[in-house]
Design an enzyme around this catalytic site. Structure first.
Site, PDB file in Angstrom:
ATOM      1  N   LEU A   1       6.349  15.489 -24.017  1.00  0.00           N
ATOM      2  CA  LEU A   1       6.004  14.917 -25.330  1.00  0.00           C
ATOM      3  C   LEU A   1       4.816  13.976 -25.193  1.00  0.00           C
ATOM      4  O   LEU A   1       4.687  13.276 -24.201  1.00  0.00           O
ATOM      5  CB  LEU A   1       7.195  14.129 -25.872  1.00  0.00           C
ATOM      6  CG  LEU A   1       8.472  14.923 -26.141  1.00  0.00           C
ATOM      7  CD1 LEU A   1       9.638  13.955 -26.400  1.00  0.00           C
ATOM      8  CD2 LEU A   1       8.274  15.873 -27.312  1.00  0.00           C
TER       9      LEU A   1
ATOM     10  N   ASP B   1      10.401  16.053 -19.885  1.00  0.00           N
ATOM     11  CA  ASP B   1      10.186  14.606 -19.801  1.00  0.00           C
ATOM     12  C   ASP B   1      11.177  13.898 -18.885  1.00  0.00           C
ATOM     13  O   ASP B   1      11.239  12.669 -18.867  1.00  0.00           O
ATOM     14  CB  ASP B   1      10.257  13.993 -21.209  1.00  0.00           C
ATOM     15  CG  ASP B   1       9.028  14.322 -22.042  1.00  0.00           C
ATOM     16  OD1 ASP B   1       7.945  13.810 -21.701  1.00  0.00           O
ATOM     17  OD2 ASP B   1       9.149  15.112 -22.991  1.00  0.00           O
TER      18      ASP B   1
ATOM     19  N   GLU C   1      14.148   6.496 -16.621  1.00  0.00           N
ATOM     20  CA  GLU C   1      14.702   5.222 -17.097  1.00  0.00           C
ATOM     21  C   GLU C   1      15.236   5.312 -18.524  1.00  0.00           C
ATOM     22  O   GLU C   1      16.065   4.507 -18.937  1.00  0.00           O
ATOM     23  CB  GLU C   1      13.617   4.128 -17.032  1.00  0.00           C
ATOM     24  CG  GLU C   1      14.172   2.748 -17.281  1.00  0.00           C
ATOM     25  CD  GLU C   1      13.087   1.702 -17.560  1.00  0.00           C
ATOM     26  OE1 GLU C   1      13.238   0.584 -17.099  1.00  0.00           O
ATOM     27  OE2 GLU C   1      12.099   2.023 -18.241  1.00  0.00           O
ATOM     28  N   ASP C   2      14.770   6.301 -19.281  1.00  0.00           N
ATOM     29  CA  ASP C   2      15.200   6.377 -20.677  1.00  0.00           C
ATOM     30  C   ASP C   2      16.644   6.831 -20.829  1.00  0.00           C
ATOM     31  O   ASP C   2      17.221   6.707 -21.905  1.00  0.00           O
ATOM     32  CB  ASP C   2      14.259   7.323 -21.460  1.00  0.00           C
ATOM     33  CG  ASP C   2      12.893   6.697 -21.634  1.00  0.00           C
ATOM     34  OD1 ASP C   2      12.832   5.472 -21.841  1.00  0.00           O
ATOM     35  OD2 ASP C   2      11.890   7.422 -21.540  1.00  0.00           O
TER      36      ASP C   2
ATOM     37  N   ARG D   1      14.997  15.725 -25.370  1.00  0.00           N
ATOM     38  CA  ARG D   1      15.503  15.002 -24.201  1.00  0.00           C
ATOM     39  C   ARG D   1      17.038  14.909 -24.199  1.00  0.00           C
ATOM     40  O   ARG D   1      17.617  14.351 -23.276  1.00  0.00           O
ATOM     41  CB  ARG D   1      14.852  13.611 -24.125  1.00  0.00           C
ATOM     42  CG  ARG D   1      13.315  13.700 -24.084  1.00  0.00           C
ATOM     43  CD  ARG D   1      12.666  12.426 -23.637  1.00  0.00           C
ATOM     44  NE  ARG D   1      13.082  12.064 -22.290  1.00  0.00           N
ATOM     45  CZ  ARG D   1      12.705  10.973 -21.656  1.00  0.00           C
ATOM     46  NH1 ARG D   1      11.883  10.136 -22.259  1.00  0.00           N
ATOM     47  NH2 ARG D   1      13.139  10.702 -20.442  1.00  0.00           N
TER      48      ARG D   1
ATOM     49  N   HIS E   1       7.675   2.651 -27.004  1.00  0.00           N
ATOM     50  CA  HIS E   1       8.840   1.880 -26.566  1.00  0.00           C
ATOM     51  C   HIS E   1       8.460   0.404 -26.482  1.00  0.00           C
ATOM     52  O   HIS E   1       7.318   0.071 -26.166  1.00  0.00           O
ATOM     53  CB  HIS E   1       9.291   2.333 -25.164  1.00  0.00           C
ATOM     54  CG  HIS E   1       9.951   3.669 -25.136  1.00  0.00           C
ATOM     55  ND1 HIS E   1       9.411   4.747 -24.486  1.00  0.00           N
ATOM     56  CD2 HIS E   1      11.116   4.093 -25.679  1.00  0.00           C
ATOM     57  CE1 HIS E   1      10.225   5.797 -24.618  1.00  0.00           C
ATOM     58  NE2 HIS E   1      11.262   5.425 -25.340  1.00  0.00           N
TER      59      HIS E   1
ATOM     60  N   CYS F   1       9.166   3.428 -16.624  1.00  0.00           N
ATOM     61  CA  CYS F   1      10.074   4.509 -17.048  1.00  0.00           C
ATOM     62  C   CYS F   1      10.293   5.569 -15.966  1.00  0.00           C
ATOM     63  O   CYS F   1      11.160   6.434 -16.123  1.00  0.00           O
ATOM     64  CB  CYS F   1       9.586   5.142 -18.334  1.00  0.00           C
ATOM     65  SG  CYS F   1       7.904   5.696 -18.290  1.00  0.00           S
TER      66      CYS F   1
HETATM   67  C1  CIR Z   1       8.590  10.739 -24.164  1.00  0.00           C
HETATM   68  O1  CIR Z   1       7.898  10.797 -25.198  1.00  0.00           O
HETATM   69  O2  CIR Z   1       9.806  10.595 -24.189  1.00  0.00           O
HETATM   70  C2  CIR Z   1       7.900  10.846 -22.844  1.00  0.00           C
HETATM   71  N1  CIR Z   1       6.752  11.697 -22.966  1.00  0.00           N
HETATM   72  C3  CIR Z   1       7.449   9.497 -22.351  1.00  0.00           C
HETATM   73  C4  CIR Z   1       8.597   8.579 -22.132  1.00  0.00           C
HETATM   74  C5  CIR Z   1       8.160   7.314 -21.525  1.00  0.00           C
HETATM   75  N2  CIR Z   1       9.249   6.434 -21.377  1.00  0.00           N
HETATM   76  C6  CIR Z   1       9.152   5.123 -21.449  1.00  0.00           C
HETATM   77  O3  CIR Z   1       8.102   4.553 -21.704  1.00  0.00           O
HETATM   78  N3  CIR Z   1      10.262   4.434 -21.278  1.00  0.00           N
END
Ligand code: CIR
Length: 279
Positions: A26, A68, A73-74, A93, A170, A257
């Site tokens: 993403l 992704d 960390e997400d 995700r 974020h 992340c």
């Molecule tokens: C997303 O849009 O979920 C991923 N492309 C990037 C996530 C980055 N995560 C973060 O900054 N905690």
């Protein structure tokens, strides 16, 4: 609530290899796809920097079905009291957390499954020793926040919801913790009420992407290519190491992340208290 330093003193980290599918990750603005080989090389460098900061790093295999999932960390929040599985707000995700939970179960911590019908991304959760701030964002909603808050308050943490300004994916895209009293933040976040009781270092204008640093033990990892920020932190006495994140940043990913930092169970001497080994 654990001791001072718990938000930046760690023993271990888990990262996930980027898969070839990372090119379909993403992105906020389509500036083309990241280059897989360069992504891998930067990821290797990143693991090296975590190790140099004193962490034992476990590298998980790529999950091709989840482009992704390198942004690990997400999907989970690791605290000395237990590991909370999260619910990333992007539909593509969904499923990352349950796959990760299987691995995390092996660490010996209590695993709290996500029982919210809301959403919450780890990238919105800022741990400071005296507070946990959760940014409501494109990915984290009020229901997700309320669910997490109940768990964290049960463990004795003061938890606060904060607004993530529009255009920021974020909350932690724009800020990070530097020590128990200090945060680094962009201009657009630095005057927020939630930081009123902290010392705030403001990222020099034009270097906003440099706000996504990570303090790990005695080092601060700073994205490469932002010399004014690196200089500011060095002047303030932090041990700076720069790490290239040109490819993750194509996907709005940064340093924080790409790893789950935690205290190995052996270092948590009793519920929520870190042994002197981590201090
Ligand atoms: C997303 O849009 O979920 C991923 N492309 C990037 C996530 C980055 N995560 C973060 O900054 N905690």
């Amino acid at each position: 609530m654990p001791d001072e330093g718990f938000s930046y003193r760690f023993s271990s980290a888990i990262v996930r290899q980027p898969g070839r599918s990372v090119v379909r990750g993403l992105r906020a603005v389509d500036r083309g796809a990241p280059d897989f080989e360069r992504f891998q090389a930067e990821h290797r460098e990143y693991v090296g920097a975590l190790e140099r900061a004193g962490l034992k790093v476990r590298v998980l295999d790529a999950l091709e079905a989840f482009p992704d999932s390198v942004f690990i960390e997400d999907a989970a929040l690791c605290l000395p009291e237990g590991i909370v599985m999260l619910r990333p707000g992007a539909p593509s995700r969904t499923g990352e957390a349950s796959l990760l939970a299987e691995t995390l179960a092996g660490l010996g911590y209590e695993i709290i499954p996500c029982e919210s019908d809301g959403f919450i991304d780890g990238g919105d959760i800022l741990l400071i020793d005296s507070a946990i701030l959760v940014g409501l964002s494109e990915r984290t909603d009020l229901r997700g926040f309320e669910w997490l808050k109940a768990i964290l308050q049960g463990w004795g943490y003061p938890v606060q919801a904060v607004h993530t300004p529009e255009g920021i994916l974020h909350f932690k895209s724009d800020c990070c913790v530097l020590d128990s009293q200090t945060v680094l933040a962009t201009h657009r976040l630095s005057r927020m009420e939630c930081f009123a009781s902290f010392r705030v270092l403001t990222v020099p204008l034009g270097e906003e992407a440099a706000a996504n640093c990570i303090r790990i033990n005695d080092n601060v990892l700073v994205p490469a290519g932002y010399p004014a920020t690196a200089e500011l932190l060095a002047r303030e006495g932090y041990a700076v190491e720069t790490v290239a994140v040109t490819q993750p940043s194509v996907l709005v990913g940064g340093l924080s992340c790409m790893s789950l930092r935690y205290h190995s169970l052996a270092m948590v001497s009793h519920k929520g208290t870190l042994s002197s080994a981590t201090r």
